[in-house]
Write a protein that holds these residues in place. Sequence first.
Motif: not given
Length: 383
Positions: A76, A94-95, A98-99, A103, A105, A114
Amino acid sequence: MRILHTSDWHVGKVLKGRTRHEEHIRVLGQVVEICQAEKPDLVIVAGDLYDTAAPTADSTRVVTRALSALRRTGAQVVAIGGNHDNGAALDALRPWASEAGITLRGSVDKNPDELRITGTTHDGERWQLVTVPFLSQRYAIRASEMYELTAAEATQTYADHIARLIEKLSEPFAEPGVINLLTAHLTIVGASAGGGEREAHTIMGYAVPATVFPRNAHYVALGHLHRAQQVIAPCPTRYSGSPLAVDFGEEENVPSVAIVDVATDKAARVRDVPVSAARALRTVRGTLEQLATVNLPDAWLRVIVRESPRVGLREDVQELLPNALEVRIDPEMMPNKPGERAAQRAGRSPRELFGDYLDSRGNAEEGVRELFDELYDEVSSTS
């Protein structure tokens, strides 16, 4: 649980006019190789992925490919924004992230959930990670207020706001049987600067005590200071340092990443794994005769010349040492009395005097002398 902790990549760094693009590709490639060998459950990148808030397309390509390669190892991957990063721009990715199973931030969100990331290890152990991207002093007040904490008072310091934020975000750490982790981009009181950090964000106004971290955290992964080091704190806390020396002030650092083994019932054990893919940075001193004996073909050099200032000195040094990015005159060689300085200047042309000035300042910018000549000729012809 095993963690690979890294930070302060500073992709896009230009050192004295020299790009380090290829070095960053090699360095991050070596970090991926370490990740493949160590097989961590989680990779934490604790801020300053970029050197500038407006990275080039090439820099963005290097960072996104590195994050994707780390994810393909099976770990991860969580990355937070640092003071050099554009937090909003990272959040805009972030999109995509995420795909890709990554992660990101970039900045503190209005919703504290969040900033809390949860997951499981390869063996099914549960972990939770609190993420604290870099906060400016002004935004720290707004961030603490939007979590409905005690009203911010004018006398409260940056450290007060950070402490309250971390306390709020760490509330779920009370749950038993979960490995509690925290990552932040901060300056901790008593920690040693690496030498190349942005001074405005490391001075005491931005320094916070290590007591802001909760005792029930199993490991705190820090970014911001470029020297790998343990921090004395209520819980295991460490800076991973940068995987390459960012500036000449960091030439004594050993670039590395941290490998952390941690469990709910065992203290975190940390190993630093060196990263050697970047060129070394070295400072050398001496006369031209002494500098002619220097043999460091694979290092970027800062040269302190023990010669009196004169036109063409910098060019003579670079002929001897082509990898010299910065050339300075040893302060002891500079005239220290007004009379001596005046005597040196007597009879010298403006071009020669300007050349002396550039040599004394170690100016490495290409074309500066030529530009001066053009301007001087233009002014002289009209006067």
